[in-house]
Design an enzyme around this catalytic site. Structure first.
Site, short mmCIF file in Angstrom:
data_model
loop_
_atom_site.label_atom_id
_atom_site.label_comp_id
_atom_site.label_asym_id
_atom_site.label_seq_id
_atom_site.Cartn_x
_atom_site.Cartn_y
_atom_site.Cartn_z
N GLY A 140 44.67 -42.74 -11.09
CA GLY A 140 45.83 -42.83 -10.22
C GLY A 140 45.73 -44.03 -9.32
O GLY A 140 44.82 -44.13 -8.49
N GLY A 193 46.76 -28.73 12.05
CA GLY A 193 46.48 -30.13 11.74
C GLY A 193 46.69 -30.44 10.28
O GLY A 193 47.00 -31.57 9.91
N HIS A 196 50.35 -68.06 18.24
CA HIS A 196 49.53 -68.88 17.34
C HIS A 196 48.13 -69.00 17.95
O HIS A 196 48.00 -69.23 19.15
CB HIS A 196 50.15 -70.27 17.19
CG HIS A 196 49.28 -71.24 16.46
ND1 HIS A 196 49.18 -71.27 15.10
CD2 HIS A 196 48.45 -72.22 16.93
CE1 HIS A 196 48.33 -72.22 14.75
NE2 HIS A 196 47.87 -72.82 15.84
#
Length: 481
Positions: free
Chosen positions: A191, A44, A459
């Site tokens: 950063g 992972g 919409h």
């Protein structure tokens, strides 16, 4: 399963079980190849255990906290946050990670991928020695040989700064920030790229005073300038002190925090005292101890392993391929890009024709609040490459759903002048990470504004702002002036 023999031969050996490595292994096994995956930690990789997944889980919790504040202050819902139960939050995050980890392990096992636990060192172009603690019944050294291909997927680690050694409490990197004890009352983030912006956003949602310092003249400097401007505005509106064009002069460790001096863009020296200093200045490829020389390979001056053939991600040594964070630009260091790289390499090794990864059409997302999402060229990049462009920008508050959300933001499209090909789309605002897929297809399929304008957007939605921008570029806009 784990190999317990001293010598083993496979069609493919993959070193590194992160997103690039395990996607290569799964696809290769699915194509009938015999695959061995070597991983010294947990399959992972950074994305699952220290990056993408746990950080997005925490950012979702942050969204919930922000939503309660919005409910009270904007919508008249009398809700309050009494406190954040850090232990419960961490438990939920860890459960999500654990379930995903078990899922990856199950996929590998189901596909028949053999997993060797230990540290790998190349002994030749297709030979690897793996060393682990071992037991009397299971040897601690495994010598492996690849018949067809060796795939390097060892990932990256956070870069640090001289004199700022992470201690997991006062000074942390992006890898261990989520695992530091408790929630600090103040944070200095060094950063202002995607990772720095996300951590600044998270800590602010959790109530911390946050200063975000970026050496470049704007935060998220790899994004379009308008994206940087809107994100800066959104973060400052939330109370984050964004200092772009600034640099750290020095930092002093205190008993319960850090005192730092920062030179601002105006040349002023400011002292910032914070409980935690989070270093998010980029990541470096991991090749230490890998033994590249034994395989006839070298890393460049930045530590990347450069492929000779980008269409196959194959190095100058035949049969040795590279995926993930070991790749230099134009690879993006993104988990979803490494998935595509893994598919490419596996299919190539299996003898299939596989399309090269088109990095220009890989979306980039920052999961701060507001979010950013983009694909393709920025306006400046398009002009620098000699394109004459038409540009249209629409604030999200110009559509009803954007007013409902109330976070601001924008949609920006960059296209070849005169109705030509769409070169880039850039979004800032709520949930834009879920809106970028349409724009990825627009850019990836070389669509023109008129191609998009013929499709009706629902919409009221945020996505209708995307539709309106392309209507305008096609000369059919209704709401733009």
């Amino acid at each position: 399963m784990t190999i317990d023999t001293g010598v083993n031969t496979s069609d493919v050996i993959v070193i590194g079980g992160g997103t690039g490595g395990y996607s290569t292994a799964l696809r290769a096994a699915g194509l009938g190849l015999d695959v061995t995956l070597v991983e010294r930690d947990k399959v992972g990789g950074t994305c699952l255990h220290r990056g993408c997944i746990p950080s997005k889980a925490m950012l979702h919790a942050a969204e919930l906290v922000d939503g309660i504040a919005e409910a009270r202050e904007r919508w008249g819902v009398k809700a309050t946050v009494d406190s954040v139960d850090w232990g419960a939050l961490v438990a939920t995050r860890d459960d999500i990670v654990a379930r995903n980890h078990k899922g990856v392990e199950a996929h590998l096992a189901h596909a028949g991928v053999r997993v060797v636990r230990g540290s790998a060192r190349l002994t030749g172009a297709r030979t690897v020695r793996v060393e682990s603690a071992g037991t009397e019944s299971a040897p601690g050294v495994h010598d492996l040989t690849a018949r067809r291909a060796l795939v390097l997927a060892t990932g990256s680690r956070p870069r640090t700064l001289p004199g700022l050694d992470p201690d997991g409490r006062r000074v942390v990197t992006s890898d261990d920030a989520l695992f530091a004890p408790g929630l600090p009352a103040s944070v200095l983030v060094l950063g202002g790229g995607a990772i720095g912006a996300e951590y600044a956003s998270f800590h602010r949602s959790m109530g911390a005073e946050v200063t975000l310092v970026e050496a470049a003249d704007r935060i998220v400097p790899l994004e379009d300038a308008d994206v940087s401007r809107h994100l800066t505005r959104g973060l400052r509106k939330r109370g984050i002190d964004v200092q772009a064009g600034a640099r750290l002069l020095d930092a002093e460790l205190l008993e319960n925090g850090v005192r730092a001096r920062v030179r601002t863009a105006r040349g002023e020296t400011r002292t910032v005292t914070a409980e935690r200093l989070l270093v998010a200045v980029g990541r470096a490829p991991v090749t230490e101890g890998l033994g590249l020389e034994a395989a006839g390979l070298t890393a460049d001056e930045r530590g990347f392993v450069v492929p000779e053939d980008w269409g196959r991600l194959e190095t100058a040594v035949p049969g040795v391929h590279v995926v993930g964070d070991l790749l230099p630009p134009p690879s993006l260091g993104l988990a979803h890009a490494s998935f595509a790289e893994g598919l490419l390499v596996a299919e190539t090794v299996a003898g299939l024709e596989s399309p090269a990864v088109d990095y220009a059409t890989v979306p980039r997302v920052t999961y701060s609040s507001p979010q950013t999402a983009s694909v393709g060229l920025s306006e400046a990049e398009a002009r620098a490459r000699g394109h004459e462009v038409d540009v249209d920008t629409m604030p999200l508050t110009a559509v009803a759903k954007g007013m409902v959300h109330g976070q601001g933001g924008m949609v920006k499209a960059v296209a070849e002048a005169g109705g030509g090909q769409v070169l880039g789309v850039h979004l800032v605002g709520p949930n834009v990470s879920e809106m970028i897929a349409e724009s990825q297809l627009i850019v990836g399929w070389d669509a023109e504004p008129s191609d998009v304008a013929r499709h009706v957007h629902a919409h009221p939605t945020l996505s209708e702002a995307v539709g309106e921008v392309f209507l305008t570029l096609a000369g059919r806009g209704l709401h733009q002036q």
